[in-house]
Scaffold this active site. Structure first.
Site, mmCIF file in Angstrom:
data_model
loop_
_atom_site.group_PDB
_atom_site.id
_atom_site.type_symbol
_atom_site.label_atom_id
_atom_site.label_comp_id
_atom_site.label_asym_id
_atom_site.label_seq_id
_atom_site.Cartn_x
_atom_site.Cartn_y
_atom_site.Cartn_z
ATOM 1 N N LYS A 54 0.610 -1.121 0.069
ATOM 2 C CA LYS A 54 -0.015 -0.012 -0.377
ATOM 3 C C LYS A 54 0.746 1.281 0.154
ATOM 4 C CE LYS A 54 -3.684 2.004 2.824
ATOM 5 N NZ LYS A 54 -4.819 2.147 4.169
ATOM 6 N N ASP A 149 -14.042 1.489 11.722
ATOM 7 C CA ASP A 149 -14.240 1.337 9.630
ATOM 8 C C ASP A 149 -15.111 0.156 9.468
ATOM 9 O OD1 ASP A 149 -15.555 2.587 7.189
ATOM 10 O OD2 ASP A 149 -13.749 2.686 6.809
ATOM 11 N N ASP A 339 -9.546 29.468 -3.294
ATOM 12 C CA ASP A 339 -8.836 29.602 -4.212
ATOM 13 C C ASP A 339 -7.554 30.495 -4.199
ATOM 14 O OD1 ASP A 339 -6.656 28.302 -5.509
ATOM 15 O OD2 ASP A 339 -7.725 28.675 -7.532
ATOM 16 N N ASP A 341 -4.445 31.216 -3.883
ATOM 17 C CA ASP A 341 -3.523 30.896 -5.088
ATOM 18 C C ASP A 341 -3.889 31.036 -6.664
ATOM 19 O OD1 ASP A 341 -3.768 28.132 -5.412
ATOM 20 O OD2 ASP A 341 -2.149 27.991 -5.164
ATOM 21 N N THR A 345 -6.920 24.573 -8.389
ATOM 22 C CA THR A 345 -7.106 23.515 -7.093
ATOM 23 C C THR A 345 -7.418 24.120 -5.885
ATOM 24 O OG1 THR A 345 -5.197 22.855 -7.125
ATOM 25 C CG2 THR A 345 -6.625 21.625 -8.944
ATOM 26 N N SER A 379 -7.220 12.921 -5.923
ATOM 27 C CA SER A 379 -6.057 13.799 -6.481
ATOM 28 C C SER A 379 -5.324 14.850 -5.249
ATOM 29 C CB SER A 379 -6.263 15.099 -6.963
ATOM 30 O OG SER A 379 -7.472 15.681 -6.988
ATOM 31 N N THR A 381 -6.118 17.278 -3.952
ATOM 32 C CA THR A 381 -7.398 19.238 -4.547
ATOM 33 C C THR A 381 -8.703 19.015 -4.718
ATOM 34 O OG1 THR A 381 -5.602 18.682 -6.650
ATOM 35 C CG2 THR A 381 -4.608 19.902 -4.056
ATOM 36 N N GLU A 386 -14.790 19.151 -8.831
ATOM 37 C CA GLU A 386 -15.565 18.053 -8.066
ATOM 38 C C GLU A 386 -16.013 19.042 -6.951
ATOM 39 O OE1 GLU A 386 -11.560 15.483 -7.630
ATOM 40 O OE2 GLU A 386 -10.912 17.207 -7.175
ATOM 41 N N ASP A 447 -33.459 -3.714 -19.439
ATOM 42 C CA ASP A 447 -33.440 -4.459 -20.884
ATOM 43 C C ASP A 447 -32.535 -6.165 -21.117
ATOM 44 O OD1 ASP A 447 -32.111 -3.345 -22.383
ATOM 45 O OD2 ASP A 447 -33.748 -2.672 -23.465
#
Length: 501
Positions: A54, A149, A339, A341, A345, A379, A381, A386, A447
């Protein structure tokens, strides 16, 4: 595993230096994509043994709390690694870009997928599975760990064989706790979250509730608390009655229903403990749980429930990016305000600062939850599309003219149908690799002609699924991005393509 050097570099997750991962392992195919990291098959050079790796990008760890969460997950995996039904950790590695956790690889698939593929399933098999899950919960609690979780996706079989072991795999939200200690942050996954989590005051009893939800689903194919929206699901969790009247419950044993009642008691003090559940007659007496196959409809429902609808997620993003100035209201200006800057993002720090400017008093963990839920492509951000998908009112998304726009995005050749090739192209554009397209088509193709027409697409978009595989809740009773910034619904039907300039 190489003995770690106890010197800790600056800005690192692990409190020691490690060798380079690639000096000891060869990375192979991607096994899965999670909210915070990607899991790969890897091979140890010295032994040729296969493991799972991972890899967590450090750019997604946006605050010190995130660094501590990853380190805690590693500690907890080591703490539980001797349990036969917990994935064993092999080692940890860190470089300037990633933290890598190498662990035992489980190649037998997810819990629900295995059940569906078998084609038949009985109460007795359900009893064996929930006994394993409760055994993990009991072990966690005896070692001072709260999982927080528990859900079917976090249990994998270690091999494809019939005698494969079921293993718990994800401890990303787990924490150490002391007896009598209460926690207050809202975490978990919608269908499985206990009522006291929604009330922001809870202890280890929440894990037994989640296991009770899993047992209910194993026996019926649907969750005990269901609604068209996540806020509706949470209301049901807090107030709804458990349905033991609909099929297949009249054919399910009284012992199974009694155990579920005790595991899903809304009072944590009255709720059965993991140890007490393991001593319940339905689990202890192998003849108490009938061995006859459950109704095939249960397996059908289980398959439908266990598949997240990725097409719907992509479609919402497409719609969000094509709404007009009037329909978007002040959301474009709000995005530009956050945002700071002008990068196009929103980072975690920008989201936190933006919320502070509008007087929000959300905790950092809650802001992180908002960030995770809105970050569709993982990502780290939030881009403009999004942001809109997270803040726009669902009524706007479901208007027919917007559904036409979304359908046309997938229907590249304008044939009036979405084919598997067109779906593949869309998945590639959205960065969704290794997605089982056949299953995605079948889920919507009413169908059975192998393609999706507009009426099937519309039915899918308007159907409430509430299924979330992220580590946090997209919309819970306490907060979402729209509410945090005081965004209200406005009515308009115009549409166009727009983005902040």
């Amino acid at each position: 595993m190489e003995k770690p050097n106890p010197r800790r570099p600056s800005n690192s997750v692990l409190p020691y230096e490690t060798p380079r991962l690639r000096d000891h392992y060869l990375l192979g195919k991607k096994l899965g994509q999670g909210q915070f990291g990607t899991t790969y098959l890897c091979t140890e050079k010295s032994s040729s043994a296969n493991y799972a790796c991972k890899s967590i990008p450090k750019r997604k760890l946006v605050c010190r709390e995130d660094y501590e969460d990853v380190w805690r997950e590693i500690q907890i995996m080591h703490h539980l690694s001797e349990h036969p039904n917990v994935v064993r950790i092999k080692g940890t590695y860190e470089d300037s870009v990633f933290v890598h956790i190498v662990m035992e690889v489980c190649e037998g698939g997810e819990l629900f997928d295995r059940i569906v593929s078998k084609g038949c399933f009985s109460e007795r098999e359900a009893a064996k599975l929930i006994k394993t899950i409760l055994g993990v919960v009991e072990a966690c609690h005896s070692l001072g760990v709260m999982h927080r979780d528990l859900k079917p996706e976090n249990f994998l079989f270690d091999s494809p064989s019939d005698d494969a072991k079921l293993k718990a795999t994800d401890f990303g939200l787990s924490v150490f706790y002391k007896p009598g200690q209460y926690l207050y942050d809202v975490v978990g996954s919608p269908y499985y979250v206990a009522p006291e989590v929604l009330k922001k005051c809870y202890g280890p009893e929440i894990d037994v509730w989640s296991a009770g939800v899993i047992l209910y689903i194993l026996l019926s194919g649907v969750p005990p608390f269901w609604a068209e929206t996540e806020s509706g699901i949470f209301r049901q969790i807090l107030q709804g009655k458990i349905d033991f009247k609909s099929d297949p419950w009249p054919t399910i044993s009284e012992g199974a229903k009694d155990l579920i009642y005790k595991m899903l008691d809304r009072s944590p003090k009255k709720r059965i403990s993991a140890h007490e559940a393991l001593c319940h007659p339905w689990i202890v007496d192998e003849h108490a749980a009938p061995d006859k196959p459950l109704d095939p409809a249960v397996l059908s429902r289980l398959k439908q429930f266990s598949q997240m609808n990725k097409i719907k997620k992509m479609a919402l993003r497409v719609i969000a990016e094509r709404l007009s100035e009037e329909e978007i209201g002040g959301l474009k200006e709000l995005f530009k305000m956050i945002d700071t800057d002008n990068s196009g993002t929103i980072t975690f720090e920008e989201l936190k600062a933006g919320l502070k400017r509008v007087g929000s008093e959300l905790m950092e963990s809650e802001i992180k939850s908002l960030m995770d839920a809105a970050d569709i492509d993982n990502s780290g951000t939030i881009d403009y599309g999004e942001f809109l998908a997270a803040t726009l009112h669902i009524n706007k998304m479901e208007r027919e003219e917007n559904l036409v726009v979304a359908f046309s995005y997938f229907d590249k050749d304008g044939s009036g149908y979405i084919t598997i090739d067109e779906l593949q192209q869309a998945c590639t554009e959205f960065g969704l690799c290794d997605t089982p397209l056949d299953d995605m088509i079948k889920e919507i193709d009413l169908d059975n002609d192998g393609k999706i027409d507009f009426s099937e697409f519309t039915a899918m978009m308007k159907k409430g699924d509430g299924v979330g595989r992220s580590r946090t809740m997209r919309n819970n009773l306490n907060f979402n991005i729209a509410e945090a910034f005081g965004v209200e619904d406005t009515s308009s039907t115009a549409k166009s393509d727009d983005s902040p300039k």
